[in-house]
Design a protein around this motif. Structure first.
Motif, PDB file in Angstrom:
ATOM      1  N   VAL A 426      33.542  39.011  18.782  1.00 40.13           N
ATOM      2  CA  VAL A 426      33.467  37.356  18.661  1.00 40.13           C
ATOM      3  C   VAL A 426      34.069  36.591  19.222  1.00 40.13           C
ATOM      4  O   VAL A 426      35.389  36.963  19.503  1.00 40.13           O
ATOM      5  CB  VAL A 426      33.229  36.947  16.951  1.00 40.13           C
ATOM      6  N   GLU A 431      31.962  32.004  14.271  1.00 45.76           N
ATOM      7  CA  GLU A 431      30.994  33.125  14.692  1.00 45.76           C
ATOM      8  C   GLU A 431      31.055  34.298  13.632  1.00 45.76           C
ATOM      9  O   GLU A 431      30.275  34.908  13.254  1.00 45.76           O
ATOM     10  CB  GLU A 431      31.023  33.525  16.142  1.00 45.76           C
ATOM     11  N   GLU A 434      29.800  33.856  10.264  1.00 38.88           N
ATOM     12  CA  GLU A 434      28.241  34.032  10.225  1.00 38.88           C
ATOM     13  C   GLU A 434      27.789  35.309  10.212  1.00 38.88           C
ATOM     14  O   GLU A 434      26.964  35.583   9.377  1.00 38.88           O
ATOM     15  CB  GLU A 434      27.764  33.197  11.474  1.00 38.88           C
TER      16      GLU A 434
END
Ligand code: NAD
Length: 514
Positions: A426, A431, A434
């Motif tokens: 990532v 991110e 998530e």
């Protein structure tokens, strides 16, 4: 049910010398094995069916640990009736007397720790050092609840009437079903049975068919410690033969279950709305590695969290979500540390990865490794079954590391419950969070970072019942609450610590005017 190649034998005579039981080339199983009974109403008894099943060593499938009772609903009914009959007196028994029995059982576990650890290793596969630690921890759990349960009580409430006292009392529930898996086959039962008993409940215990012997040792310890008849009962057998009644019998007031999410959902649906349930279920636990992290530490935590117990811990690390900036350096260290892990029989010195616990487990893990490859992830290390030499006798596979895993792939979403790690690259913390939260589980999660602000932020952002910073996703204290979010637990009661006592009591509010 047992996924080992356990023979479900038609009678009590269990010397497996029948050539039809021939397995693995020319080898014939000739072991004479001991038969172990159910424990109902203070007696060790055969199942009504007179049938047994075999418990087999997953590191050496020629080694049969014993024959155990293949029970059916008639046995469960007898056990529930015994527990129901024993309940009123046990509920009235002085807490200090209940505590003394738990403490004596703890003494017995400690005195026999070496023997029980060997048996645990034989039937489950974990290293004998880990097995001994588990037996000793279970003894400590009995002691913990022996003390903690004696001071667990209600509250008093201030009110406007000077001649009235308002307080709550905590009462035991009645008969409780305890249904447990094979991966911590004495510590999980201990952390359920000890709080149930100290609060005055009576128990019907159904252990996993892969690890019935260590369950019998725990109950034997309670028996030898003088527990009155009917207070604890143990019935072994297939979930499909005994599971329903354990959950639906009207005398069952609560079900405490640890196992797969699918079985947990099934039990939850079948239980009546007046039956209390506590479900500790599956996980898909992430570890986030930030770009300021100590990369060596991150690799060590991944190996320990992902591969200890051959990846068969509910809190095991299965996804590593790592910042692209440090991904290559992290991967290099992870592969080097994984390569150094010795795979083998749990009785061998230095072994870090034992066999998978049963054949079904091994097939399931190998199947997921195939799925990962077909989904397009890169298998950069391991993932193959070991079949040479002594490995050929057991369910050994190499730990597997996948890179270039996309968060939508099945190996990034579904519980594998084996030594398989999916690495997801990532570009930011946001991110990472998530992706970490984008699964149906929420058992345990960790972040590796030196950024204090981010560490605290993580504890708020992550959807998990156990949250760690710079520690493995695995491991929990016996004195702190344990449980998951989302599909990792029912959102009802926590286990462990003081919180573990709450499940086993109901509250009465009492108003006394004087
Ligand atoms: P499993 O669900 O197959 O079996 C667990 C126990 O439940 C066994 O005793 C089994 O016989 C019984 N059982 C299964 N289906 C049942 C039903 N419908 N009704 C009544 N009883 C039933 O799980 P397993 O293979 O033994 O263990 C692995 C699973 O356990 C993994 O999913 C793992 O994540 C989970 N687990 C969770 C925790 C936790 O605390 N959250 C801890 C350890 C293991």
């Amino acid at each position: 049910m047992s996924g080992k190649r356990s023979a479900w034998n038609g009678n009590q005579q269990t010397s497996l010398t029948d050539p039809s039981k021939k397995e693995k080339g020319d080898r014939v199983l000739t072991t004479k094995v001991e038969t172990f009974n159910n424990y109902i109403n203070g007696e060790w008894r055969e199942a009504v069916s007179k049938k047994t099943f075999s418990d087999i060593n997953p590191a050496n499938t020629e080694d049969i640990i014993g024959a155990f009772q293949a029970s059916n609903e008639q046995d469960i009914k007898l056990a529930i009736e015994a527990a129901n009959k024993a309940f009123p007196e046990w509920a009235r028994t002085a807490p200090s007397k209940r505590a003394a029995i738990l403490n004596k059982a703890a003494d017995i576990l400690e005195q026999n720790a070496d023997k029980y650890a060997s048996e645990l290793t034989r039937e489950e596969g974990k290293h004998v050092t880990d097995a001994k630690n588990e037996v000793l921890r279970s003894a400590q759990t009995l002691r913990f609840y022996a003390i903690e349960g004696q001071s667990y009580s209600g509250e008093t409430f201030p009110n406007d009437d000077p001649n009235m006292k308002v307080s709550t009392e905590r009462e035991p529930l009645g008969v409780v079903s305890v249904i447990t898996p094979w991966n911590f086959p004495i510590s999980i039962p201990s952390r359920k049975i000890a709080p149930a008993l100290i609060m005055g409940n009576t128990v019907v215990f159904k252990p996993s068919s892969d690890t019935p012997l260590i369950a019998i040792r725990l109950v034997e310890a309670l028996h030898q410690a003088g527990i009155p008849k009917g207070v604890i009962n143990l019935v072994t057998g297939k979930a499909s033969d005994v599971g329903d009644l354990l959950v639906t019998h009207p005398a069952i007031k609560a079900v405490t279950f640890t196992g797969s999410t699918s079985a947990g959902e099934d039990i939850h649906k079948k239980s009546s709305f007046t039956t209390r349930t506590q479900m500790e279920l599956g996980g898909k636990n992430p570890m986030i590695v930030m770009d300021d992290a100590d990369i060596d530490l991150a690799a060590t935590l991944t190996v320990n969290g992902g591969f200890s117990l051959s990846g068969q811990a509910c809190t095991g690390t299965s996804r590593v979500i790592v910042l692209e900036k440090v991904k290559e350096a992290f991967l290099e260290k992870l592969i080097a540390k994984t390569r150094a892990l010795k795979i083998g029989n749990g009785f061998e010195e230095g072994v870090k990865i034992g066999p998978l616990a049963n054949e079904r487990q091994m097939k399931n893990v190998l199947n997921y490794i195939g799925i990962g490859e077909s989904e397009g992830a890169d298998l950069v290390y391991g993932g193959r079954r070991l079949t040479e030499g002594d490995y050929s006798l057991g369910y050994f596979i190499q730990p597997a590391i996948f890179t270039n895993v996309h968060p939508t792939m099945r190996i990034a979403k579904e519980e594998i419950f084996g030594p398989v790690i999916a690495i997801i690259g990532v570009n930011s913390y946001e991110e990472a969070i998530e992706i970490a939260n984008d699964v149906e589980y929420g058992l345990s999660a960790s972040i590796v970072t030196n950024n204090l602000k981010l560490a605290h932020q993580f504890t708020k952002d992550i959807q998990a019942g156990t949250v760690k910073v710079n520690r493995t996703t695995t491991g929990n204290l016996m004195n702190a609450p344990f449980g998951g979010l989302k599909k990792s637990s029912t959102s009802t009661f926590r286990e462990s610590g003081r919180a573990g006592l709450e499940f086993f009591t109901q509250v009465k509010t009492v108003y006394v005017g004087y």
